[in-house]
Design a protein around this motif. Sequence first.
Motif, PDB file in Angstrom:
ATOM      1  N   LYS A 123       3.313   6.418  -6.240  1.00  0.00           N
ATOM      2  CA  LYS A 123       3.473   4.981  -6.504  1.00  0.00           C
ATOM      3  C   LYS A 123       4.829   4.449  -6.041  1.00  0.00           C
ATOM      4  CE  LYS A 123      -0.517   5.174  -8.432  1.00  0.00           C
ATOM      5  NZ  LYS A 123      -1.715   4.745  -7.650  1.00  0.00           N
ATOM      6  N   GLU A 124       5.580   5.259  -5.319  1.00  0.00           N
ATOM      7  CA  GLU A 124       6.864   4.804  -4.806  1.00  0.00           C
ATOM      8  C   GLU A 124       6.664   3.914  -3.583  1.00  0.00           C
ATOM      9  OE1 GLU A 124       9.011   8.358  -4.009  1.00  0.00           O
ATOM     10  OE2 GLU A 124       9.630   8.644  -6.091  1.00  0.00           O
ATOM     11  N   VAL A 125       7.600   2.991  -3.377  1.00  0.00           N
ATOM     12  CA  VAL A 125       7.536   2.095  -2.226  1.00  0.00           C
ATOM     13  C   VAL A 125       7.955   2.850  -0.970  1.00  0.00           C
ATOM     14  CG1 VAL A 125       8.460  -0.013  -1.182  1.00  0.00           C
ATOM     15  CG2 VAL A 125       7.986   0.063  -3.641  1.00  0.00           C
ATOM     16  N   GLU A 126       7.164   2.704   0.088  1.00  0.00           N
ATOM     17  CA  GLU A 126       7.462   3.322   1.373  1.00  0.00           C
ATOM     18  C   GLU A 126       7.438   2.251   2.453  1.00  0.00           C
ATOM     19  OE1 GLU A 126       5.705   7.806   0.542  1.00  0.00           O
ATOM     20  OE2 GLU A 126       4.502   6.394   1.718  1.00  0.00           O
ATOM     21  N   PHE A 127       8.076   2.552   3.584  1.00  0.00           N
ATOM     22  CA  PHE A 127       8.205   1.567   4.647  1.00  0.00           C
ATOM     23  C   PHE A 127       7.731   2.139   5.980  1.00  0.00           C
ATOM     24  CE2 PHE A 127      10.448  -1.395   2.038  1.00  0.00           C
ATOM     25  CZ  PHE A 127      11.192  -0.630   1.152  1.00  0.00           C
ATOM     26  N   ASN A 128       7.298   1.250   6.868  1.00  0.00           N
ATOM     27  CA  ASN A 128       6.815   1.680   8.178  1.00  0.00           C
ATOM     28  C   ASN A 128       7.948   1.990   9.146  1.00  0.00           C
ATOM     29  OD1 ASN A 128       7.498  -1.122   8.284  1.00  0.00           O
ATOM     30  ND2 ASN A 128       6.337  -1.336  10.185  1.00  0.00           N
ATOM     31  N   LEU A 129       9.172   1.560   8.816  1.00  0.00           N
ATOM     32  CA  LEU A 129      10.324   1.770   9.690  1.00  0.00           C
ATOM     33  C   LEU A 129      11.525   2.239   8.875  1.00  0.00           C
ATOM     34  CD1 LEU A 129      10.111  -1.496  11.850  1.00  0.00           C
ATOM     35  CD2 LEU A 129       9.443   0.801  12.571  1.00  0.00           C
ATOM     36  N   PRO A 130      12.426   2.987   9.498  1.00  0.00           N
ATOM     37  CA  PRO A 130      13.650   3.371   8.789  1.00  0.00           C
ATOM     38  C   PRO A 130      14.575   2.172   8.641  1.00  0.00           C
ATOM     39  CG  PRO A 130      13.762   4.085  11.065  1.00  0.00           C
ATOM     40  CD  PRO A 130      12.369   3.547  10.866  1.00  0.00           C
ATOM     41  N   PRO A 131      15.482   2.200   7.675  1.00  0.00           N
ATOM     42  CA  PRO A 131      16.388   1.068   7.478  1.00  0.00           C
ATOM     43  C   PRO A 131      17.515   1.058   8.497  1.00  0.00           C
ATOM     44  CG  PRO A 131      16.960   2.818   5.971  1.00  0.00           C
ATOM     45  CD  PRO A 131      15.727   3.286   6.713  1.00  0.00           C
ATOM     46  N   ALA A 132      18.069  -0.132   8.726  1.00  0.00           N
ATOM     47  CA  ALA A 132      19.302  -0.202   9.501  1.00  0.00           C
ATOM     48  C   ALA A 132      20.437   0.392   8.682  1.00  0.00           C
ATOM     49  CB  ALA A 132      19.611  -1.647   9.873  1.00  0.00           C
ATOM     50  N   LYS A 133      20.351   0.191   7.372  1.00  0.00           N
ATOM     51  CA  LYS A 133      21.370   0.725   6.464  1.00  0.00           C
ATOM     52  C   LYS A 133      20.812   0.691   5.043  1.00  0.00           C
ATOM     53  CE  LYS A 133      25.635  -0.482   7.188  1.00  0.00           C
ATOM     54  NZ  LYS A 133      26.889  -1.280   7.240  1.00  0.00           N
ATOM     55  N   VAL A 134      21.177   1.679   4.240  1.00  0.00           N
ATOM     56  CA  VAL A 134      20.856   1.681   2.814  1.00  0.00           C
ATOM     57  C   VAL A 134      22.155   1.409   2.065  1.00  0.00           C
ATOM     58  CG1 VAL A 134      19.990   2.999   0.855  1.00  0.00           C
ATOM     59  CG2 VAL A 134      18.934   3.281   3.108  1.00  0.00           C
ATOM     60  N   ILE A 135      22.176   0.321   1.299  1.00  0.00           N
ATOM     61  CA  ILE A 135      23.406  -0.149   0.665  1.00  0.00           C
ATOM     62  C   ILE A 135      23.315   0.026  -0.844  1.00  0.00           C
ATOM     63  CG2 ILE A 135      24.938  -2.125   0.355  1.00  0.00           C
ATOM     64  CD1 ILE A 135      23.622  -3.336   2.881  1.00  0.00           C
ATOM     65  N   GLN A 136      24.372   0.547  -1.443  1.00  0.00           N
ATOM     66  CA  GLN A 136      24.483   0.604  -2.890  1.00  0.00           C
ATOM     67  C   GLN A 136      25.481  -0.448  -3.361  1.00  0.00           C
ATOM     68  OE1 GLN A 136      24.934   4.469  -4.707  1.00  0.00           O
ATOM     69  NE2 GLN A 136      23.795   5.493  -3.084  1.00  0.00           N
ATOM     70  N   SER A 137      25.457  -0.730  -4.635  1.00  0.00           N
ATOM     71  CA  SER A 137      26.338  -1.746  -5.202  1.00  0.00           C
ATOM     72  C   SER A 137      27.796  -1.447  -4.863  1.00  0.00           C
ATOM     73  CB  SER A 137      26.158  -1.799  -6.722  1.00  0.00           C
ATOM     74  OG  SER A 137      26.999  -2.779  -7.289  1.00  0.00           O
ATOM     75  N   GLY A 138      28.504  -2.469  -4.368  1.00  0.00           N
ATOM     76  CA  GLY A 138      29.910  -2.321  -4.022  1.00  0.00           C
ATOM     77  C   GLY A 138      30.165  -1.967  -2.576  1.00  0.00           C
ATOM     78  N   GLU A 139      29.109  -1.597  -1.830  1.00  0.00           N
ATOM     79  CA  GLU A 139      29.281  -1.212  -0.430  1.00  0.00           C
ATOM     80  C   GLU A 139      29.173  -2.400   0.522  1.00  0.00           C
ATOM     81  OE1 GLU A 139      27.586   3.378  -0.805  1.00  0.00           O
ATOM     82  OE2 GLU A 139      26.384   1.856   0.212  1.00  0.00           O
ATOM     83  N   ALA A 140      28.657  -3.514   0.035  1.00  0.00           N
ATOM     84  CA  ALA A 140      28.553  -4.743   0.825  1.00  0.00           C
ATOM     85  C   ALA A 140      28.510  -5.906  -0.157  1.00  0.00           C
ATOM     86  CB  ALA A 140      27.305  -4.726   1.702  1.00  0.00           C
ATOM     87  N   ASN A 141      28.676  -7.108   0.353  1.00  0.00           N
ATOM     88  CA  ASN A 141      28.680  -8.284  -0.516  1.00  0.00           C
ATOM     89  C   ASN A 141      27.252  -8.772  -0.766  1.00  0.00           C
ATOM     90  OD1 ASN A 141      29.908 -10.303  -2.077  1.00  0.00           O
ATOM     91  ND2 ASN A 141      29.933 -11.734  -0.353  1.00  0.00           N
ATOM     92  N   TRP A 142      26.422  -7.850  -1.281  1.00  0.00           N
ATOM     93  CA  TRP A 142      25.034  -8.137  -1.631  1.00  0.00           C
ATOM     94  C   TRP A 142      24.863  -7.942  -3.136  1.00  0.00           C
ATOM     95  CZ3 TRP A 142      20.579  -6.558   2.096  1.00  0.00           C
ATOM     96  CH2 TRP A 142      20.914  -6.910   3.418  1.00  0.00           C
ATOM     97  N   LEU A 143      24.017  -8.770  -3.741  1.00  0.00           N
ATOM     98  CA  LEU A 143      23.688  -8.603  -5.153  1.00  0.00           C
ATOM     99  C   LEU A 143      22.694  -7.452  -5.291  1.00  0.00           C
ATOM    100  CD1 LEU A 143      23.673  -9.460  -8.125  1.00  0.00           C
ATOM    101  CD2 LEU A 143      21.867 -11.110  -7.550  1.00  0.00           C
ATOM    102  N   ILE A 144      23.121  -6.370  -5.959  1.00  0.00           N
ATOM    103  CA  ILE A 144      22.255  -5.203  -6.147  1.00  0.00           C
ATOM    104  C   ILE A 144      22.272  -4.844  -7.636  1.00  0.00           C
ATOM    105  CG2 ILE A 144      21.735  -2.842  -5.404  1.00  0.00           C
ATOM    106  CD1 ILE A 144      23.363  -3.352  -2.895  1.00  0.00           C
ATOM    107  N   PRO A 145      21.460  -5.525  -8.445  1.00  0.00           N
ATOM    108  CA  PRO A 145      21.421  -5.245  -9.889  1.00  0.00           C
ATOM    109  C   PRO A 145      21.010  -3.804 -10.169  1.00  0.00           C
ATOM    110  CG  PRO A 145      20.266  -7.288  -9.349  1.00  0.00           C
ATOM    111  CD  PRO A 145      20.523  -6.582  -8.060  1.00  0.00           C
ATOM    112  N   GLU A 146      21.422  -3.287 -11.310  1.00  0.00           N
ATOM    113  CA  GLU A 146      21.141  -1.895 -11.655  1.00  0.00           C
ATOM    114  C   GLU A 146      19.649  -1.627 -11.832  1.00  0.00           C
ATOM    115  OE1 GLU A 146      22.779   1.059 -11.914  1.00  0.00           O
ATOM    116  OE2 GLU A 146      24.254  -0.066 -10.778  1.00  0.00           O
ATOM    117  N   ASN A 147      18.920  -2.610 -12.351  1.00  0.00           N
ATOM    118  CA  ASN A 147      17.494  -2.389 -12.569  1.00  0.00           C
ATOM    119  C   ASN A 147      16.727  -3.687 -12.327  1.00  0.00           C
ATOM    120  OD1 ASN A 147      17.506  -3.918 -15.186  1.00  0.00           O
ATOM    121  ND2 ASN A 147      18.793  -2.181 -15.813  1.00  0.00           N
TER     122      ASN A 147
END
Length: 207
Positions: free
Chosen positions: A167-191
């Motif tokens: 039931k995990e989400v999968e994608f047809n293409l690899p990401p350009a980048k996987v970002i965690q909180s603090g690594e870019a100026n994107w809102l990435i809530p914990e849950n």
Amino acid sequence: MKMFKNTLVKITLVCIFLVANMMIAQPSWAGKKYTADPDYIEITKTLESVLQDKQTQGYTPEIEQKISNLKFQKYILENSEDPVGICRNETDKTLLVYGQKPKKSTSTYDNELYLLPNGVETDDEWDCQGVYIPGQAATEGQEAIPAKAFKIVHGTRLVATSNPDTKEVEFNLPPAKVIQSGEANWLIPENLQAALDAGITTAKIDD
């Protein structure tokens, strides 16, 4: 969490095939100003750095995978007819995707989170910049997994599906980048609940 299905071999073969096409066909992207795209500039610099690492460190599967993925992302930017990223949701549940902030937004982040219902894709005049992947709390047999943002570049046509077994989400293409909180100026809530509590509207979808 399994972030994408593609194995190193598959990604490498795709990149070889695409590069071969570029060598024998007139590029459809002639005249496009993709070289001014910030993602293109960053990917080009990163690719040069990783190629240098390969020369100094020698072959490793990790370096080869980075090179293959960077070449693939660069190919997308150079050859896609779409000036925006397009995200399609086939997961049987609502996803959270990243897109451009409204003009009146007071947010200090580079973009904003939006709802993407199941069975639809974002409008081809609206730039989908990535997908939010909620974190997972620690269990007895597994450490906590932090929330992430699955970033895509302009021209990507991303399709999200749900693994029938996990039931995990999968994608047809690899990401350009996987970002965690603090690594870019994107809102990435914990849950997911924290993201929903922030107040999210629906992304502009293709009718």
